[in-house]
Design a protein around this motif. Structure first.
Motif, PDB file in Angstrom:
ATOM      1  N   MET A 107       0.832  -1.201   0.000  1.00 37.18           N
ATOM      2  CA  MET A 107       0.000   0.000   0.000  1.00 37.18           C
ATOM      3  C   MET A 107       0.869   1.254   0.000  1.00 37.18           C
ATOM      4  O   MET A 107       2.041   1.215   0.394  1.00 37.18           O
ATOM      5  N   ASP A 108       0.293   2.332  -0.425  1.00 34.10           N
ATOM      6  CA  ASP A 108       1.022   3.592  -0.572  1.00 34.10           C
ATOM      7  C   ASP A 108       0.695   4.502   0.608  1.00 34.10           C
ATOM      8  O   ASP A 108      -0.360   5.145   0.641  1.00 34.10           O
ATOM      9  N   THR A 165      -6.197   5.720   6.166  1.00 33.32           N
ATOM     10  CA  THR A 165      -5.741   5.060   4.950  1.00 33.32           C
ATOM     11  C   THR A 165      -5.958   3.565   4.984  1.00 33.32           C
ATOM     12  O   THR A 165      -6.056   2.909   3.952  1.00 33.32           O
ATOM     13  N   LEU A 166      -6.032   2.996   6.192  1.00 39.06           N
ATOM     14  CA  LEU A 166      -6.206   1.555   6.339  1.00 39.06           C
ATOM     15  C   LEU A 166      -6.761   1.244   7.718  1.00 39.06           C
ATOM     16  O   LEU A 166      -6.386   1.888   8.705  1.00 39.06           O
ATOM     17  N   TRP A 242      -9.144  -4.140  -6.033  1.00 42.23           N
ATOM     18  CA  TRP A 242      -7.988  -3.573  -5.343  1.00 42.23           C
ATOM     19  C   TRP A 242      -6.672  -4.205  -5.774  1.00 42.23           C
ATOM     20  O   TRP A 242      -5.596  -3.680  -5.453  1.00 42.23           O
ATOM     21  N   ILE A 246      -2.568  -2.232  -5.486  1.00 42.45           N
ATOM     22  CA  ILE A 246      -1.540  -2.586  -4.505  1.00 42.45           C
ATOM     23  C   ILE A 246      -0.312  -3.109  -5.248  1.00 42.45           C
ATOM     24  O   ILE A 246      -0.402  -4.074  -6.006  1.00 42.45           O
TER      25      ILE A 246
END
Length: 408
Positions: A107-108, A165-166, A242, A246
């Motif tokens: 993930m970014d 973000t997560l 998704w 990723i």
């Protein structure tokens, strides 16, 4: 006793325990209450693993893999059926930690981002979050537990904002019987449009899992625990929309194709999270283990496991000097306890001499929860559907015999 969705199981026995034990060679040798560490494999899993190793010995490793192509593909299909996914959303990897890492590190994250997790996070996952926070400037916010010990849903809802973000949740923590309300967390994540990474290492194989109902974007799991597969196997699920969002932290010629001296193309399915070299016999046997679990039915497994765990807690709570440390409104097959004045490792070693397997859960494995609850090292006794009530009675009697100081 905690409320549970499995309350009807005692009137609906669905597991043929005699058959399950006959299928499990280890049942004749030991009393195995370490299923949350590594469960005893059934004979079909053992046969599949050994059969392929024999093929490698007689045909060659590459040739045996080519011969077993359909069996390998079946493992993807079986896992997809297990969790309600598509085969292209499944990656086969070495273990649950590698599965979780491939999703998380792909993930970014950047400065100002916020990762939400719970107090019951597994140490390996939390270490990764801290590392990424140090490297990127992202923040990690720990959502406290509620009065029942599970993630506080109200606090989680209040914490979700534009910086989130997560959401990373451990479904079943390593240090107790808690089952976190994963589907409710998933509903919040979907409502907020936030990706959701679920660590299902301890729940895959003992609880029904459906990724649509759970609402997770990613899910990681192992083969060796409640799925009763081989060590060195695991899988990652990534929701199809998704997958290409990723970027795997590691690439090879299986995950990507070199298209020119200066460019490459990453494959569009979840196999982008794999590497070319792998444990072929283990992957084949993992598919057989999933088939075996599906044959019994995950609802039936969950009911049987819950019944045995509740009986084990009753036996332990009836003994002086024993404290059971499980929390949660829903509990599963992991039972953790301490004996007053006795080191957990000493208990483990003494039980092993009696042919009884348990493990030890140190505070460091779930440090946030251990500090919040002031937990010592815990003995972890984890049951599976092939265990019996008689084994539980033997376990309690052995504790009474081996540790009489508790009753002084």
């Amino acid at each position: 006793m905690p409320s549970t969705t499995f309350s009807t199981m005692q009137t609906r026995p669905m597991i043929d325990v005699d058959r399950a034990r006959a299928d499990t060679p280890g049942c004749t040798d030991i009393l195995h209450f370490n299923n949350a560490g590594s469960a005893l494999p059934p004979q079909p899993v053992l046969d599949a693993q050994i059969d392929h190793l024999n093929q490698e010995a007689h045909l060659g490793g590459y040739e045996a893999a080519a011969y077993a192509e359909d069996q390998l593909q079946h493992t993807y299909d079986a896992i997809a059926q297990l969790i309600g996914a598509e085969a292209k959303e499944i990656a086969l990897v070495e273990n649950a930690t590698r599965a979780w890492d491939m999703a998380f590190y792909g993930m970014d994250f950047s400065e100002g981002d916020c990762i939400l997790t719970s107090e019951a996070s597994y140490a390996s996952n939390y270490i990764a979050m801290l590392q990424v926070a140090e490297q990127t400037g992202a923040e990690v916010e720990v959502i406290p537990s509620d009065t029942h010990g599970q993630i506080d849903l109200r606090a989680l809802r209040d914490a979700v904002d534009d910086r989130t973000t997560l959401i990373a949740l451990t479904h079943v923590p390593t240090n107790g019987g808690l089952v976190n309300p994963a589907a409710k967390v998933g509903a919040m994540a979907q409502e907020a449009g936030v990706p959701y990474l679920l660590d299902a290492c301890q729940s895959a194989g003992q609880l029904p899992l459906d990724v649509e109902e759970l609402g997770c974007t990613m899910l990681s799991a192992t083969g060796r625990k409640y799925l009763r597969g081989p060590r060195g196997t695991g899988f990652l699920y990534v929701q199809r929309d998704w997958i290409e969002r990723i970027t795997p932290p590691l690439l090879d010629l299986h995950a990507a194709t070199l298209t020119s001296p200066t460019s490459y193309r990453i494959r569009p399915d979840a196999k982008r999270f794999e590497t070319w070299e792998g444990y072929v016999s283990g992957k084949i046997a993992l598919g057989v283990a999933v088939d075996y679990a599906l044959e019994w039915g995950l609802d039936a497994i969950a009911e049987r496991v819950h019944h045995l765990a509740e009986r084990l807690r009753e036996v332990l709570r009836a003994q002086r000097g024993v404290t059971v440390h499980d929390v949660g409104t829903q509990q599963c097959g992991i039972v953790t306890f301490a004996i007053r004045g006795t080191d957990a490792h000493a208990i483990q070693q003494r039980l092993r001499t009696d042919g009884i397997n348990v493990s030890v859960s140190p505070p460091s494995s779930t440090l946030l929860d251990a500090e919040a609850r002031d937990l010592p090292k815990l003995v972890r006794a984890s049951v599976h559907y092939y265990n019996t009530e008689a084994e539980i009675e033997r376990f309690g009697a052995t504790l009474n015999q081996r540790f009489p100081i508790r009753n002084a």
